[in-house]
Design a protein around this motif. Structure first.
Motif, PDB file in Angstrom:
ATOM      1  N   TYR A   4     -48.938  43.892 -51.839  1.00 37.06           N
ATOM      2  CA  TYR A   4     -50.202  43.342 -51.378  1.00 37.06           C
ATOM      3  C   TYR A   4     -49.952  42.157 -50.440  1.00 37.06           C
ATOM      4  N   THR A   5     -51.028  41.751 -49.790  1.00 39.38           N
ATOM      5  CA  THR A   5     -50.986  40.617 -48.872  1.00 39.38           C
ATOM      6  C   THR A   5     -51.894  39.526 -49.412  1.00 39.38           C
ATOM      7  N   ARG A   6     -51.443  38.287 -49.300  1.00 38.52           N
ATOM      8  CA  ARG A   6     -52.264  37.147 -49.690  1.00 38.52           C
ATOM      9  C   ARG A   6     -51.973  35.982 -48.766  1.00 38.52           C
ATOM     10  N   GLN A   7     -52.846  34.982 -48.842  1.00 33.78           N
ATOM     11  CA  GLN A   7     -52.587  33.783 -48.047  1.00 33.78           C
ATOM     12  C   GLN A   7     -51.345  33.085 -48.580  1.00 33.78           C
ATOM     13  N   ALA A   8     -50.595  32.529 -47.673  1.00 35.32           N
ATOM     14  CA  ALA A   8     -49.380  31.807 -48.041  1.00 35.32           C
ATOM     15  C   ALA A   8     -49.743  30.474 -48.674  1.00 35.32           C
ATOM     16  N   LYS A   9     -48.865  30.015 -49.567  1.00 38.29           N
ATOM     17  CA  LYS A   9     -49.019  28.725 -50.233  1.00 38.29           C
ATOM     18  C   LYS A   9     -47.799  27.865 -49.914  1.00 38.29           C
ATOM     19  N   VAL A  10     -47.953  26.575 -50.056  1.00 39.21           N
ATOM     20  CA  VAL A  10     -46.837  25.652 -49.789  1.00 39.21           C
ATOM     21  C   VAL A  10     -45.651  25.991 -50.694  1.00 39.21           C
ATOM     22  N   THR A  11     -45.918  26.447 -51.898  1.00 37.94           N
ATOM     23  CA  THR A  11     -44.816  26.805 -52.810  1.00 37.94           C
ATOM     24  C   THR A  11     -44.031  28.021 -52.321  1.00 37.94           C
ATOM     25  N   ASP A  12     -44.574  28.750 -51.338  1.00 37.33           N
ATOM     26  CA  ASP A  12     -43.877  29.905 -50.759  1.00 37.33           C
ATOM     27  C   ASP A  12     -42.862  29.499 -49.686  1.00 37.33           C
ATOM     28  N   LEU A  13     -42.884  28.229 -49.280  1.00 39.39           N
ATOM     29  CA  LEU A  13     -42.057  27.787 -48.146  1.00 39.39           C
ATOM     30  C   LEU A  13     -40.582  28.193 -48.231  1.00 39.39           C
ATOM     31  N   PRO A  14     -39.907  27.995 -49.369  1.00 38.88           N
ATOM     32  CA  PRO A  14     -38.476  28.375 -49.385  1.00 38.88           C
ATOM     33  C   PRO A  14     -38.239  29.842 -49.026  1.00 38.88           C
ATOM     34  N   GLN A  15     -39.076  30.737 -49.558  1.00 41.08           N
ATOM     35  CA  GLN A  15     -38.898  32.158 -49.253  1.00 41.08           C
ATOM     36  C   GLN A  15     -39.276  32.463 -47.809  1.00 41.08           C
ATOM     37  N   ILE A  16     -40.341  31.853 -47.312  1.00 44.94           N
ATOM     38  CA  ILE A  16     -40.751  32.079 -45.927  1.00 44.94           C
ATOM     39  C   ILE A  16     -39.670  31.595 -44.968  1.00 44.94           C
ATOM     40  N   LEU A  17     -39.128  30.414 -45.226  1.00 41.97           N
ATOM     41  CA  LEU A  17     -38.088  29.872 -44.345  1.00 41.97           C
ATOM     42  C   LEU A  17     -36.823  30.738 -44.378  1.00 41.97           C
ATOM     43  N   ALA A  18     -36.509  31.314 -45.538  1.00 44.16           N
ATOM     44  CA  ALA A  18     -35.355  32.225 -45.627  1.00 44.16           C
ATOM     45  C   ALA A  18     -35.608  33.475 -44.785  1.00 44.16           C
ATOM     46  N   ILE A  19     -36.825  33.996 -44.820  1.00 47.80           N
ATOM     47  CA  ILE A  19     -37.169  35.167 -44.007  1.00 47.80           C
ATOM     48  C   ILE A  19     -37.087  34.815 -42.527  1.00 47.80           C
ATOM     49  N   LEU A  20     -37.550  33.626 -42.140  1.00 46.44           N
ATOM     50  CA  LEU A  20     -37.459  33.197 -40.742  1.00 46.44           C
ATOM     51  C   LEU A  20     -36.002  33.090 -40.287  1.00 46.44           C
ATOM     52  N   ARG A  24     -34.446  35.257 -37.353  1.00 48.19           N
ATOM     53  CA  ARG A  24     -33.775  34.583 -36.231  1.00 48.19           C
ATOM     54  C   ARG A  24     -32.397  35.207 -35.993  1.00 48.19           C
ATOM     55  N   ALA A  25     -31.675  35.473 -37.083  1.00 50.70           N
ATOM     56  CA  ALA A  25     -30.344  36.084 -36.964  1.00 50.70           C
ATOM     57  C   ALA A  25     -30.448  37.517 -36.419  1.00 50.70           C
ATOM     58  N   GLN A  26     -31.454  38.258 -36.880  1.00 58.50           N
ATOM     59  CA  GLN A  26     -31.650  39.624 -36.388  1.00 58.50           C
ATOM     60  C   GLN A  26     -31.938  39.624 -34.886  1.00 58.50           C
ATOM     61  N   LEU A  27     -32.782  38.703 -34.447  1.00 57.99           N
ATOM     62  CA  LEU A  27     -33.111  38.616 -33.025  1.00 57.99           C
ATOM     63  C   LEU A  27     -31.878  38.255 -32.199  1.00 57.99           C
ATOM     64  N   LYS A  28     -31.072  37.353 -32.724  1.00 57.18           N
ATOM     65  CA  LYS A  28     -29.861  36.956 -32.011  1.00 57.18           C
ATOM     66  C   LYS A  28     -28.929  38.152 -31.822  1.00 57.18           C
ATOM     67  N   THR A  30     -29.689  41.142 -31.333  1.00 57.57           N
ATOM     68  CA  THR A  30     -30.199  42.039 -30.295  1.00 57.57           C
ATOM     69  C   THR A  30     -30.081  41.432 -28.901  1.00 57.57           C
ATOM     70  N   GLY A  31     -29.620  40.183 -28.828  1.00 58.35           N
ATOM     71  CA  GLY A  31     -29.505  39.515 -27.542  1.00 58.35           C
ATOM     72  C   GLY A  31     -30.775  38.807 -27.123  1.00 58.35           C
ATOM     73  N   SER A  32     -31.728  38.701 -28.032  1.00 52.21           N
ATOM     74  CA  SER A  32     -32.996  38.051 -27.721  1.00 52.21           C
ATOM     75  C   SER A  32     -32.860  36.538 -27.797  1.00 52.21           C
ATOM     76  N   SER A  33     -33.549  35.859 -26.898  1.00 52.12           N
ATOM     77  CA  SER A  33     -33.603  34.401 -26.954  1.00 52.12           C
ATOM     78  C   SER A  33     -34.788  33.930 -27.796  1.00 52.12           C
ATOM     79  N   GLN A  34     -35.628  34.871 -28.232  1.00 51.46           N
ATOM     80  CA  GLN A  34     -36.790  34.537 -29.058  1.00 51.46           C
ATOM     81  C   GLN A  34     -36.333  33.891 -30.365  1.00 51.46           C
ATOM     82  N   TRP A  35     -36.941  32.751 -30.687  1.00 46.86           N
ATOM     83  CA  TRP A  35     -36.707  32.012 -31.937  1.00 46.86           C
ATOM     84  C   TRP A  35     -35.283  31.468 -32.063  1.00 46.86           C
ATOM     85  N   GLN A  36     -34.550  31.339 -30.968  1.00 49.16           N
ATOM     86  CA  GLN A  36     -33.189  30.845 -31.057  1.00 49.16           C
ATOM     87  C   GLN A  36     -33.087  29.327 -30.969  1.00 49.16           C
ATOM     88  N   GLY A  37     -34.228  28.672 -30.754  1.00 52.18           N
ATOM     89  CA  GLY A  37     -34.260  27.212 -30.762  1.00 52.18           C
ATOM     90  C   GLY A  37     -34.796  26.713 -32.092  1.00 52.18           C
TER      91      GLY A  37
END
Length: 173
Positions: A4-20, A24-28, A30-37
């Motif tokens: 299911y989908t729900r609104q994110a909560k501040v307590t979700d931050l560690p998992q969200i940041l791990a996904i980001l 970021r690594a997946q994009l790198k 592929t040679g993408s500059s997206q999200w590399q900063g």
């Protein structure tokens, strides 16, 4: 297993940041500059959550994906090398769409997008936009699989190396 989908909560931050970090690594790879900063940064996600724009996709008891859904005019969509089909009605832009590589290839991102669209539709939003780097084949694939149509190229300020991003639109009745 519940999904299911729900609104994110501040307590979700560690998992969200791990996904980001994973995205970021997946994009790198592929040679993408997206999200590399530094974008998206923790503060961007916190702002999403405080504004009630952040959403997570839950697979079982694990956060598998994240996206921000922002209703209103997006400054980067004002000028397009192409044409929006609907440039009159309100729209929501999907930003920071990412999924853990652990769950890719299972069709969950498509489910996540369907949930996001349904939640926004219930709130009266019928028009949606998403943009991404030309190198981000995954988001382009997800956009096409969920009914978005390619509309042209926009210029983003956050990607100095490849500022011309592909823009997609979906208009529901």
């Amino acid at each position: 297993m519940q999904k299911y989908t729900r609104q994110a909560k501040v307590t979700d931050l560690p998992q969200i940041l791990a996904i980001l970090r994973d995205a970021r690594a997946q994009l790198k790879e592929t040679g993408s500059s997206q999200w590399q900063g530094t974008y998206p940064a923790k503060d961007d996600i916190v702002s999403d959550i405080k504004a009630q724009n952040g959403y997570v996709f839950i697979n079982g008891r694990v956060i598998a994906g994240y996206a921000a859904v922002i209703v209103g005019d997006d400054p980067t969509h004002q000028i397009i090398d192409g044409r929006w089909q609907n440039d009159v009605d309100p729209y929501a832009t999907l930003h920071r769409v990412c999924f853990s590589s652990t769950y890719q290839g299972q069709g969950l991102a498509k489910q996540f997008m369907a949930c996001i669209l349904s939640l926004q539709y219930a709130n009266g939003i019928r028009n949606f936009r998403i943009d991404t780097s030309k190198f981000n084949q995954l988001v382009q694939h997800i956009a096409k699989q969920t009914g978005f149509s390619y509309r042209g190229v926009i210029k983003v300020t956050g990607d100095q190396e490849n500022p011309r991003w592909r823009a997609y639109e979906l208009n529901l009745e």
